[in-house]
Design an enzyme around this catalytic site. Structure first.
Site: not given
Length: 165
Positions: A7, A9, A31, A81, A125, A127
């Site tokens: 993300c 990262g 952002e 994005r 994600h 994870e």
């Protein structure tokens, strides 16, 4: 060193790589720095919030496609994005878009990967799909790469001083 960016990262990885190339040295994520003169990560034009388990379309022949095989859904939670203009700058630095998401005509980069080594960034994600005894394929591959690198370094050290590391 094996690297897996998730993300933010992935966004940070892409921004750091882009800053090494011409025209992108001052790039910032919209952002974090809305007034920056150049943005590496921008809001999705439709205002869409990509949320939930969504399909990732790996580019055929990419390392990511080989790693994911049948696991093509990843959990997402983002409204930003990679800037489409960044795709070319990344390619010039040896990093390609390895997967797309959103509608086929949106061209949202869902993953990037270095042409050499284990350096992958995914917008989602993975994870959240991992379970005890069943880690997501991207984590299995990251650990395998780290073990391989450790074994290589250990054998190199043994060769230098004749002792076991």
């Amino acid at each position: 060193m094996p690297l897996l960016g998730l993300c933010l990262g992935m966004q940070s990885l892409a921004t750091a790589i882009a800053r090494q190339g011409p025209g992108w040295t001052t790039a910032e994520m919209a952002e974090a720095a809305p007034d920056a003169e150049r943005h590496s990560v921008v809001p999705i034009e439709t205002g869409e919030h990509r949320l939930g388990r969504l399909e990732i379309r790996a580019v055929p022949g990419s390392r990511l496609a080989a790693l994911l095989s049948a696991e093509t859904a990843i959990a997402y939670n983002h409204r930003h994005r990679l800037a489409p203009a960044l795709h070319e700058a990344l390619a010039s630095a040896g990093v390609r878009v390895a997967a797309f998401g959103g509608a086929p005509d949106q061209g949202i980069a869902d993953a990037i990967e270095a042409e050499d080594g284990y350096c992958i960034g995914v917008q989602g994600h993975p994870e959240l799909s991992s379970r005890p005894g069943r880690p997501h394929p991207l984590f299995r591959a990251l650990v395998a790469e780290a073990r391989t690198l450790a074994a290589i370094r250990s054998s190199q050290q043994e060769g230098k001083d004749g002792s076991r590391a």
